[in-house]
Write an enzyme that holds these catalytic residues in place. Structure first.
Site, PDB file in Angstrom:
ATOM      1  N   GLY A   1       1.293  -9.012  10.385  1.00  0.00           N
ATOM      2  CA  GLY A   1       0.115  -8.771   9.805  1.00  0.00           C
ATOM      3  C   GLY A   1      -0.251  -7.420  10.465  1.00  0.00           C
ATOM      4  O   GLY A   1      -0.783  -7.371  11.491  1.00  0.00           O
TER       5      GLY A   1
ATOM      6  N   GLN B   1       9.027 -15.627   9.041  1.00  0.00           N
ATOM      7  CA  GLN B   1       7.945 -15.998   7.978  1.00  0.00           C
ATOM      8  C   GLN B   1       8.052 -14.959   6.847  1.00  0.00           C
ATOM      9  O   GLN B   1       7.237 -15.323   5.971  1.00  0.00           O
ATOM     10  CB  GLN B   1       6.684 -15.731   8.857  1.00  0.00           C
ATOM     11  CG  GLN B   1       6.031 -14.080   9.071  1.00  0.00           C
ATOM     12  CD  GLN B   1       5.235 -14.136  10.309  1.00  0.00           C
ATOM     13  OE1 GLN B   1       4.013 -14.189  10.121  1.00  0.00           O
ATOM     14  NE2 GLN B   1       5.834 -13.601  11.404  1.00  0.00           N
TER      15      GLN B   1
ATOM     16  N   GLU C   1       0.944  -1.316   0.049  1.00  0.00           N
ATOM     17  CA  GLU C   1       0.134   0.131   0.023  1.00  0.00           C
ATOM     18  C   GLU C   1       0.870   1.263   0.183  1.00  0.00           C
ATOM     19  O   GLU C   1       0.254   2.296  -0.637  1.00  0.00           O
ATOM     20  CB  GLU C   1      -0.993   0.074   1.287  1.00  0.00           C
ATOM     21  CG  GLU C   1      -0.124  -0.425   2.414  1.00  0.00           C
ATOM     22  CD  GLU C   1      -0.870   0.470   3.711  1.00  0.00           C
ATOM     23  OE1 GLU C   1      -0.424  -0.154   4.831  1.00  0.00           O
ATOM     24  OE2 GLU C   1      -1.571   1.024   3.538  1.00  0.00           O
TER      25      GLU C   1
ATOM     26  N   THR D   1       2.871  -8.129  -0.814  1.00  0.00           N
ATOM     27  CA  THR D   1       3.147  -8.198   0.532  1.00  0.00           C
ATOM     28  C   THR D   1       2.872  -9.520   1.105  1.00  0.00           C
ATOM     29  O   THR D   1       1.805 -10.146   0.635  1.00  0.00           O
ATOM     30  CB  THR D   1       1.990  -6.921   1.191  1.00  0.00           C
ATOM     31  OG1 THR D   1       2.011  -7.076   2.477  1.00  0.00           O
ATOM     32  CG2 THR D   1       0.649  -6.943   0.544  1.00  0.00           C
TER      33      THR D   1
ATOM     34  N   ASP E   1       1.350  -9.499   3.892  1.00  0.00           N
ATOM     35  CA  ASP E   1       0.030  -9.358   4.540  1.00  0.00           C
ATOM     36  C   ASP E   1      -1.283  -9.465   3.942  1.00  0.00           C
ATOM     37  O   ASP E   1      -2.339  -9.802   4.610  1.00  0.00           O
ATOM     38  CB  ASP E   1      -0.269  -7.879   5.005  1.00  0.00           C
ATOM     39  CG  ASP E   1       1.001  -7.442   6.131  1.00  0.00           C
ATOM     40  OD1 ASP E   1       1.593  -8.566   6.670  1.00  0.00           O
ATOM     41  OD2 ASP E   1       1.094  -6.361   6.441  1.00  0.00           O
TER      42      ASP E   1
ATOM     43  N   HIS F   1      10.203 -12.187  11.605  1.00  0.00           N
ATOM     44  CA  HIS F   1      10.770 -12.041  10.128  1.00  0.00           C
ATOM     45  C   HIS F   1      10.988 -13.359   9.697  1.00  0.00           C
ATOM     46  O   HIS F   1      11.319 -13.619   8.226  1.00  0.00           O
ATOM     47  CB  HIS F   1      11.940 -11.186  10.179  1.00  0.00           C
ATOM     48  CG  HIS F   1      11.680  -9.826  10.073  1.00  0.00           C
ATOM     49  ND1 HIS F   1      11.589  -9.284  11.772  1.00  0.00           N
ATOM     50  CD2 HIS F   1      10.829  -8.779   9.613  1.00  0.00           C
ATOM     51  CE1 HIS F   1      11.203  -8.016  11.607  1.00  0.00           C
ATOM     52  NE2 HIS F   1      10.783  -7.582  10.144  1.00  0.00           N
TER      53      HIS F   1
HETATM   54  O1  F6P Z   1       3.981  -5.097   5.778  1.00  0.00           O
HETATM   55  C1  F6P Z   1       4.665  -6.305   6.125  1.00  0.00           C
HETATM   56  C2  F6P Z   1       5.024  -6.378   7.394  1.00  0.00           C
HETATM   57  O2  F6P Z   1       5.942  -7.703   7.608  1.00  0.00           O
HETATM   58  C3  F6P Z   1       4.008  -6.501   8.547  1.00  0.00           C
HETATM   59  O3  F6P Z   1       3.123  -7.501   8.395  1.00  0.00           O
HETATM   60  C4  F6P Z   1       4.941  -5.930   9.586  1.00  0.00           C
HETATM   61  O4  F6P Z   1       4.034  -5.462  10.646  1.00  0.00           O
HETATM   62  C5  F6P Z   1       6.088  -5.158   9.135  1.00  0.00           C
HETATM   63  O5  F6P Z   1       6.014  -5.519   7.596  1.00  0.00           O
HETATM   64  C6  F6P Z   1       7.136  -5.268   9.967  1.00  0.00           C
HETATM   65  O6  F6P Z   1       8.309  -4.398   9.296  1.00  0.00           O
HETATM   66  P1  F6P Z   1       9.620  -4.170   9.343  1.00  0.00           P
HETATM   67  O7  F6P Z   1      10.401  -5.446   8.836  1.00  0.00           O
HETATM   68  O8  F6P Z   1       9.859  -2.911   8.791  1.00  0.00           O
HETATM   69  O9  F6P Z   1       9.854  -4.455  10.929  1.00  0.00           O
END
Ligand code: F6P
Length: 340
Positions: A171, A272, A103, A126, A128, A270
């Protein structure tokens, strides 16, 4: 044509197959393809690499993105950031940009298209799975597959120790990952951001499940709406770093307190979001990458290559990035049918 490709936002499996698909289709048109490094930051700073067949030969099975990624928001990062992006697009002699992201990344793509008429096509990515106008985004299938594997493993410990096992998954706004993990691995309860948690109802059900099976499994989405007494750090798009909220711990402690049953929490974070993409994510990534180049050649700018049914079609970026796709009643009710 000279086409620039960038990947923005969180990495996810499927990005490399998408880059590969775009490169290979562009080769059919004898296009020159350059990689814009580290998301929108690369366009702001004119950091690019020229891509060759050698670069993409082996990446179909690789997670992450060979182009690097950041959560840099040009509109916030620098004064006149969007204008700088437009000027650099011209300075790099590009004819089009393919922006792969969620997004936030596609929101910027839409702004550059609508405010500067920059020829741009979006590719939805994504883990998500919360982008509108597309049935699925690559990254999601791999993430859920990894989370299901984690829950299957937690079941072993739950059963052996007669415990309640809680798994916190990612998510940000939408509970798709949590819900599909719960359904796919046969959990006993799921908490998602879209539905206000009813902890008493959940605990009653967990006691019942534990009496029958000797253990119970719960999946918690990091984005659930509960009060957390922690300072909230925001990224450039204004999003909270959810993992730091630690909602899984709050829920696991609450379950133990309310049920009196020994409860343990695991947060897969991470894990996942990495590793080799599943077949679904490889094929989807490849297809949307190929389609994005075709849309460029057809002049279908301001669109995103979306999966609708089993076809890849162009949908307006403004619609895809304007509103998130959240878990709907059908899916939530389906999960509830399974919780007996
Ligand atoms: O947007 C994908 C996502 O994995 C979300 O599920 C999560 O909240 C966010 O990214 C985590 O982001 P970062 O890797 O920047 O901590």
């Amino acid at each position: 044509m000279k086409i620039g490709i960038l990947t923005g936002g969180g990495d996810c499996p499927g990005l490399n197959p998408a880059i590969r698909g775009a490169y290979l289709r562009a080769a059919d048109f004898k296009d020159e393809v350059i990689g814009i490094l580290n998301g929108w930051k690369g366009l702001l700073e004119k950091e690019t690499i020229s891509l060759s067949l050698k670069d993409i030969d082996e990446i179909t099975s690789h997670g992450g993105t060979i182009l690097g990624t950041t959560r840099v928001n040009p509109a916030k990062h620098k004064e006149n950031g969007l204008k700088i992006c437009y000027e650099n697009f011209k300075a790099l002699n590009l004819d089009a940009i393919i922006a792969m992201g969620g997004e936030d990344t596609l929101g910027i793509a839409n702004k550059l298209f609508s405010e500067f008429n920059l020829p741009i096509v979006g590719v939805p990515k994504t883990m998500d799975n919360d982008l509108s106008c597309t049935d699925y985004t690559f990254g999601f299938d791999t993430s859920v597959t990894v989370a299901i594997d984690a829950l299957d493993r937690l079941r072993d410990t739950g059963r052996s120790h007669r415990r309640i096992m809680v798994l916190e998954v990612m998510g940000r706004h939408a509970g798709w990952v949590a819900l599909f993990t719960a359904i796919g691995a046969g959990a006993d309860w799921v908490l998602i951001p879209e539905i206000e948690p009813d902890l008493d109802k959940m605990c009653k059900h967990l006691i019942k499940a534990k009496e029958r099976k000797g253990y119970a499994l719960v999946v918690v989405s990091e984005g659930i709406k509960i009060k957390v007494d922690k300072e909230e750090r925001l990224d450039e798009f204004g999003h909270m770093i959810l993992q730091k909220r630690g909602v899984g711990k709050i829920i696991a402690d609450e379950i133990e307190k309310k049920t009196g049953i020994e409860t343990r929490l695991s947060v897969i974070g991470h894990i996942q979001r990495g590793g080799p993409p599943t077949l679904f994510d490889r094929i989807l990534g490849l297809r949307v990458g190929v389609a994005a180049v075709e849309f460029v050649h057809q002049g279908k700018f301001g669109t995103m290559a979306a999966l609708v049914g089993n076809k890849i079609i162009p949908v307006p970026l403004i619609e895809a990035s304007g509103k998130l796709k959240l878990v709907d009643e059908y899916w939530y009710n389906l999960a509830n049918i399974l919780f007996k």
